[in-house]
Design a protein around this motif. Structure first.
Motif, mmCIF file in Angstrom:
data_model
loop_
_atom_site.group_PDB
_atom_site.id
_atom_site.type_symbol
_atom_site.label_atom_id
_atom_site.label_comp_id
_atom_site.label_asym_id
_atom_site.label_seq_id
_atom_site.Cartn_x
_atom_site.Cartn_y
_atom_site.Cartn_z
ATOM 1 N N GLU A 169 0.820 -1.220 0.000
ATOM 2 C CA GLU A 169 0.000 0.000 0.000
ATOM 3 C C GLU A 169 0.854 1.269 0.000
ATOM 4 N N VAL A 170 2.149 1.095 -0.166
ATOM 5 C CA VAL A 170 3.077 2.226 -0.025
ATOM 6 C C VAL A 170 3.486 2.765 -1.388
ATOM 7 N N ARG A 171 3.634 4.102 -1.482
ATOM 8 C CA ARG A 171 4.196 4.678 -2.710
ATOM 9 C C ARG A 171 5.332 5.617 -2.358
ATOM 10 N N VAL A 172 6.309 5.667 -3.245
ATOM 11 C CA VAL A 172 7.420 6.596 -3.065
ATOM 12 C C VAL A 172 7.349 7.632 -4.174
ATOM 13 N N LEU A 208 19.826 7.709 -9.178
ATOM 14 C CA LEU A 208 20.945 8.643 -9.354
ATOM 15 C C LEU A 208 20.439 10.082 -9.480
ATOM 16 N N SER A 209 21.244 11.003 -9.035
ATOM 17 C CA SER A 209 20.909 12.440 -9.134
ATOM 18 C C SER A 209 19.472 12.703 -8.698
ATOM 19 N N THR A 210 19.177 12.326 -7.492
ATOM 20 C CA THR A 210 17.802 12.421 -6.991
ATOM 21 C C THR A 210 17.538 13.814 -6.407
ATOM 22 N N PRO A 211 16.256 14.217 -6.329
ATOM 23 C CA PRO A 211 15.954 15.523 -5.741
ATOM 24 C C PRO A 211 16.271 15.541 -4.252
ATOM 25 N N THR A 212 16.318 16.728 -3.661
ATOM 26 C CA THR A 212 16.675 16.830 -2.241
ATOM 27 C C THR A 212 15.514 16.373 -1.348
ATOM 28 N N LYS A 213 14.335 16.185 -1.961
ATOM 29 C CA LYS A 213 13.170 15.766 -1.161
ATOM 30 C C LYS A 213 12.528 14.514 -1.767
ATOM 31 N N ILE A 214 12.324 13.501 -0.940
ATOM 32 C CA ILE A 214 11.669 12.259 -1.363
ATOM 33 C C ILE A 214 10.573 11.963 -0.337
ATOM 34 N N ALA A 215 9.419 11.470 -0.808
ATOM 35 C CA ALA A 215 8.320 11.189 0.125
ATOM 36 C C ALA A 215 7.914 9.720 0.055
ATOM 37 N N ILE A 216 7.590 9.158 1.205
ATOM 38 C CA ILE A 216 7.068 7.788 1.294
ATOM 39 C C ILE A 216 5.645 7.908 1.836
ATOM 40 N N HIS A 219 -0.575 4.779 2.953
ATOM 41 C CA HIS A 219 -2.014 5.071 2.945
ATOM 42 C C HIS A 219 -2.709 4.519 4.170
ATOM 43 N N GLU A 220 -2.345 3.279 4.542
ATOM 44 C CA GLU A 220 -3.039 2.639 5.647
ATOM 45 C C GLU A 220 -2.831 3.390 6.956
ATOM 46 N N LYS A 221 -1.596 3.784 7.189
ATOM 47 C CA LYS A 221 -1.272 4.523 8.430
ATOM 48 C C LYS A 221 -1.655 5.987 8.324
ATOM 49 N N LYS A 222 -2.017 6.431 7.117
ATOM 50 C CA LYS A 222 -2.277 7.853 6.863
ATOM 51 C C LYS A 222 -1.085 8.697 7.305
ATOM 52 N N ARG A 223 0.097 8.268 6.852
ATOM 53 C CA ARG A 223 1.314 8.955 7.271
ATOM 54 C C ARG A 223 2.229 9.107 6.059
ATOM 55 N N THR A 224 2.869 10.256 5.986
ATOM 56 C CA THR A 224 3.878 10.455 4.940
ATOM 57 C C THR A 224 5.216 10.757 5.597
ATOM 58 N N PHE A 225 6.217 9.993 5.195
ATOM 59 C CA PHE A 225 7.579 10.317 5.621
ATOM 60 C C PHE A 225 8.175 11.236 4.569
ATOM 61 N N VAL A 262 14.727 3.442 2.336
ATOM 62 C CA VAL A 262 15.030 4.497 1.366
ATOM 63 C C VAL A 262 16.249 5.200 1.952
ATOM 64 N N GLU A 263 17.349 5.119 1.216
ATOM 65 C CA GLU A 263 18.650 5.448 1.793
ATOM 66 C C GLU A 263 19.300 6.627 1.075
ATOM 67 N N ALA A 264 19.418 7.748 1.772
ATOM 68 C CA ALA A 264 20.137 8.909 1.222
ATOM 69 C C ALA A 264 21.612 8.535 1.138
ATOM 70 N N ALA A 265 22.208 8.695 -0.055
ATOM 71 C CA ALA A 265 23.529 8.091 -0.275
ATOM 72 C C ALA A 265 24.387 8.877 -1.255
ATOM 73 N N ALA A 266 25.666 8.567 -1.222
ATOM 74 C CA ALA A 266 26.607 9.058 -2.243
ATOM 75 C C ALA A 266 27.374 7.830 -2.710
ATOM 76 N N ILE A 267 26.975 7.285 -3.860
ATOM 77 C CA ILE A 267 27.506 6.001 -4.317
ATOM 78 C C ILE A 267 28.110 6.100 -5.713
ATOM 79 N N GLU A 268 27.317 6.593 -6.670
ATOM 80 C CA GLU A 268 27.794 6.568 -8.063
ATOM 81 C C GLU A 268 29.080 7.380 -8.219
#
Ligand code: BG6
Length: 296
Positions: A169-172, A208-216, A219-225, A262-268
């Motif tokens: 039920e989760v979307r990113v 790669l080259s992701t925006p500074t903001k990501i949301a998870i 729906h079930e918990k009615k919560r957004t990270f 969902v892991e904020a990273a510096a890899i590539e």
């Protein structure tokens, strides 16, 4: 406040005046708990987590340093997550002030044994802070303290395990249409198609080259990270699904349904520091109630 955690391991408990809290083990500088002001746990930690060095704790926020993943000379995800850090009582001033009294500074320096496997001298400072609204902020600063004039190179990730009610039920949001390296296909490069990400099988991708903001969105918990990050261009999305879950000794067979990394990273593009240089990587997590229809 210093307390004893599982198996007598030392942990720091942070409490914010409105009721949110966090726990950080000195083993790994590992955040194992982050609760909102209703006392609800926001991070996933496995019921089978071992809390037994040298195994990293399964869940929470392991720090992957100086190597993300298993491709490279070091053990999988490097060694910072299975070393004992110390409390840094006299940290140098932070470029951005922390407007909260609920924080702790930890430091890792290499032991003689560590220098044999990664021949560099460094200071790794981590500040874990709770914001007034219960936001969890992690700031990492790595400084090259080599005296032999040599630079060093590393990759990094905050390997955050978010607690979700039901993975199907989760979307990113924030990663659609981006390029990624697929860890399940020898890091072959693909482009994400279409809409927000949803989950119906194992996923292990480095966006790669992701925006500074990501949301998870849960729906079930009615919560957004909401993840906000700085200095960390990549984002790993990982869920082991049923087969890999069964193969992990420190992870319950059905627990994959209730977590998402969902892991904020510096890899590539790895980070190189010359002696005296410092790198900074920051992630800020917030959990906000979302109405049922939001984002639909
Ligand atoms: C993810 C990796 O970040 O971590 C996966 O992309 C890996 O490939 C996972 O399986 C868990 O790693 P570990 O070492 O904590 O079991």
């Amino acid at each position: 406040e210093l307390a004893k955690g599982v198996n007598g391991l030392d942990k720091i408990v942070l409490r914010e005046s409105r009721g949110s809290s966090a726990e950080v083990y000195l083993y790994g500088a590992h955040v194992t708990s982050w609760k909102n002001d209703h006392g609800e746990e926001l991070l996933f930690v496995s019921n089978k987590a071992l809390y037994k060095p040298p195994k990293a704790i399964r869940g929470g926020i392991p720090i992957c340093f100086p190597q993300f993943g298993g491709l490279g000379p070091l053990e999988q995800h490097g060694f910072a997550r299975n070393r004992f850090w110390t409390v840094d009582t006299d940290p140098p001033p932070f470029p951005t002030p922390t407007y909260s009294k609920a924080y702790v500074d930890l430091i890792l320096r290499p032991s003689e044994e560590d220098i044999k496997i990664w021949p560099h001298s460094y200071e790794f400072r981590l500040r874990v802070a709770l914001g007034p609204g219960g936001d969890l902020m992690l700031t990492s600063r790595v400084r090259n303290t080599n005296t032999d004039g040599k630079p060093f190179t590393f990759t990094f990730a905050y390997h955050t395990y978010f607690s979700v009610s039901d993975i199907s039920e989760v979307r990113v949001e924030g990663l659609e249409t981006l390029d990624y390296l697929d860890n399940l296909k020898y890091r072959e490069r693909f482009t994400e198609q279409g809409d927000a990400l949803t989950f119906e099988s194992e996923v292990d991708k480095i966006y790669l080259s992701t925006p500074t903001k990501i949301a998870i969105l849960d729906h079930e918990k009615k919560r957004t990270f909401v993840i906000r990050k700085d200095g960390l261009p990549d984002a790993v999305v990982w869920n082991p699904w049923d087969k890999k879950a069964k193969a992990m000794a420190d992870f319950g067979d059905d627990e994959y349904k209730h977590m998402l990394c969902v892991e904020a990273a510096a890899i590539e593009k790895s980070i190189t520091l010359k002696p005296g240089e410092e790198w900074k990587g920051r992630q800020e997590l917030s959990a906000v109630p979302s109405s049922y229809c939001s984002g639909q």
